[in-house]
Design an enzyme around this catalytic site. Structure first.
Site, short mmCIF file in Angstrom:
data_model
loop_
_atom_site.label_atom_id
_atom_site.label_comp_id
_atom_site.label_asym_id
_atom_site.label_seq_id
_atom_site.Cartn_x
_atom_site.Cartn_y
_atom_site.Cartn_z
CD GLU A 219 -1.15 0.79 3.59
OE1 GLU A 219 -1.77 1.83 3.31
OE2 GLU A 219 -1.19 0.23 4.70
CE LYS B 71 -7.46 7.25 5.86
NZ LYS B 71 -7.92 7.55 7.21
CB VAL C 127 -5.99 -1.71 4.49
CG1 VAL C 127 -6.39 -3.18 4.39
CG2 VAL C 127 -4.68 -1.55 5.24
CG ASP D 192 -14.18 6.41 12.98
OD1 ASP D 192 -14.04 5.64 12.00
OD2 ASP D 192 -13.43 7.37 13.18
CB SER E 109 -11.42 1.14 9.42
OG SER E 109 -10.74 1.12 8.18
CB ALA E 110 -13.96 1.68 4.50
CG ASP E 111 -8.82 -0.60 6.27
OD1 ASP E 111 -9.05 0.04 5.22
OD2 ASP E 111 -7.85 -0.38 7.01
CE LYS F 144 0.43 2.37 14.60
NZ LYS F 144 0.23 2.60 13.16
N1 PSU Z 1 -3.30 1.74 10.88
C1 PSU Z 1 -1.97 1.73 10.96
N2 PSU Z 1 -1.23 2.32 9.98
C2 PSU Z 1 -1.82 2.90 8.90
C3 PSU Z 1 -3.24 2.90 8.80
C4 PSU Z 1 -3.95 2.30 9.79
O1 PSU Z 1 -1.43 1.21 11.92
O2 PSU Z 1 -1.13 3.42 8.02
C5 PSU Z 1 -3.88 3.49 7.59
C6 PSU Z 1 -4.12 2.37 6.56
O3 PSU Z 1 -3.99 2.89 5.26
C7 PSU Z 1 -5.56 1.98 6.85
C8 PSU Z 1 -6.16 3.33 7.16
O4 PSU Z 1 -6.19 1.33 5.79
O5 PSU Z 1 -5.17 4.00 7.92
C9 PSU Z 1 -7.46 3.25 7.90
O6 PSU Z 1 -8.04 4.52 8.00
P1 PSU Z 1 -9.55 4.68 8.50
O7 PSU Z 1 -9.52 4.31 9.96
O8 PSU Z 1 -9.89 6.12 8.27
O9 PSU Z 1 -10.36 3.75 7.67
MN MN Z 2 -13.02 6.12 10.14
#
Ligand code: PSU
Ligand code: MN
Length: 308
Positions: A25, A86, A106, A138, A140-142, A159
């Site tokens: 990524e 992003k 991701v 909240d 994540s879309a992941d 994390k």
């Molecule tokens: N967690 C990490 N390192 C990262 C990210 C998450 O420890 O770099 C990044 C990744 O690209 C992940 C994104 O897909 O943040 C998730 O963001 P959000 O919570 O806004 O979906």
């Molecule tokens: Mn989010």
């Protein structure tokens, strides 16, 4: 659909030679690490993958195209662009149709990898359910991406800025298997132990490949989390990370930061509060993931050859 993709020369050659490709990524390059360590790490990760016998494909969005594999100039451009967009699932079409420079999360990297026929993707940590998600919503879309897109994601867990318990519950609901490597517990990125068990422990690339192959053969689409703990000698002290995480979360709440800005903010604060030491841990764990991801890509490749 394929007209949105640009394959690097190396990836095109890999296709012709039927060499396995491993996706990387780009958020880690633009938002995750400072310049020039980000570009240097990106190159080292690519080299680890080559040395292991596969071909790396760092994925990013540029000039209205999804780039599968970046040239040196493109890597350098991204490394020097902390303001790159992003790009997650929601943002992908906008970034493409407006010619934005975009670093893929991701979720978006999984989408692009799948479009390019790449089955294994190496990253640092996945997004998840945020602490306090019961009021902020909240998530994540992941996680939804893992539920629907058939790519194996090699990471060092999630994390502890996240609610790891709820993240694992969510993945269970959506049928995403969480596999740990070399230990029973799910790792927490900077530390080896989140305090929660993974679903299954599969230590070798062959075992992991057999499992993934079986899942997809059954028609069970969707991702698999391969959670590979940070090497013990590179891990950070657990109490220190917990204290720093709480500080960062309090700052985010004071400043009213939310939405897509929250994860980059928390990551940045942690880096700042650890005085840069977290960077070394970060680099060590992604490199370790690149080794495991390459072995997995090769094992999957061999399985497929046997199957036909
Ligand atoms: N967690 C990490 N390192 C990262 C990210 C998450 O420890 O770099 C990044 C990744 O690209 C992940 C994104 O897909 O943040 C998730 O963001 P959000 O919570 O806004 O979906
Ligand atoms: Mn989010």
């Amino acid at each position: 659909m394929q007209s949105y993709l640009i394959l690097s020369e190396e990836v095109r050659a890999a296709r012709l030679a039927a060499t396995p490709v491993v996706a990387l990524e780009s958020t880690i390059i633009s938002h995750g690490m400072p310049y020039p360590q980000n570009v240097q790490t990106a190159r080292e990760l690519e080299q680890i993958i080559r040395d292991g016998g596969a071909v790396p494909a760092t994925i990013a969005v540029m000039d209205g195209k999804i780039h599968i594999g970046l040239s040196d100039e493109e890597l350098e451009l991204l490394g020097q662009s902390p303001d790159a967009m992003k790009v997650s699932r929601r943002d992908l079409a906008y970034a493409l149709s407006n010619g934005k420079l975009g670093a893929t999360t991701v979720a978006a990297t999984m989408i692009c990898a799948a479009l390019a026929g790449i089955e294994v993707f190496v990253t640092g940590g996945i997004g998840g359910v945020h602490r306090g998600a019961e009021t902020s919503f909240d998530i994540s879309a992941d996680l939804q991406e893992l539920a629907r897109t058939s790519v194996a994601v090699v990471c060092a867990g999630a994390k502890s800025i996240l609610d790891i318990g709820l993240t694992l519950e969510y993945l269970e609901t959506y049928g995403v298997p969480v596999v740990s490597v070399g230990q029973r517990t799910f790792p927490a990125f900077f530390t080896t132990d989140s305090g929660f068990n993974a679903d299954f422990q599969l230590d070798t690339a062959e075992q992991q490949a057999e499992f993934i192959h079986t899942k997809w053969n059954l028609g069970l689409a969707g991702g698999v989390v391969i959670a590979n703990p940070v090497p013990v000698e590179a891990a950070m002290p657990k109490e220190e990370i917990e204290t720093i995480t709480r500080q960062a979360l309090a700052q985010a709440s004071d400043l009213g930061i939310s939405g897509k800005a929250i994860t980059p903010f928390l990551l940045g604060q942690i880096k700042h509060l650890t005085g840069g030491r977290s960077l070394e841990t970060n680099i060590a764990l992604v490199k370790n993931n690149a080794v495991v991801g390459t072995q997995l890509a090769l094992a999957l490749h061999h399985l497929r050859k046997r199957a036909v």
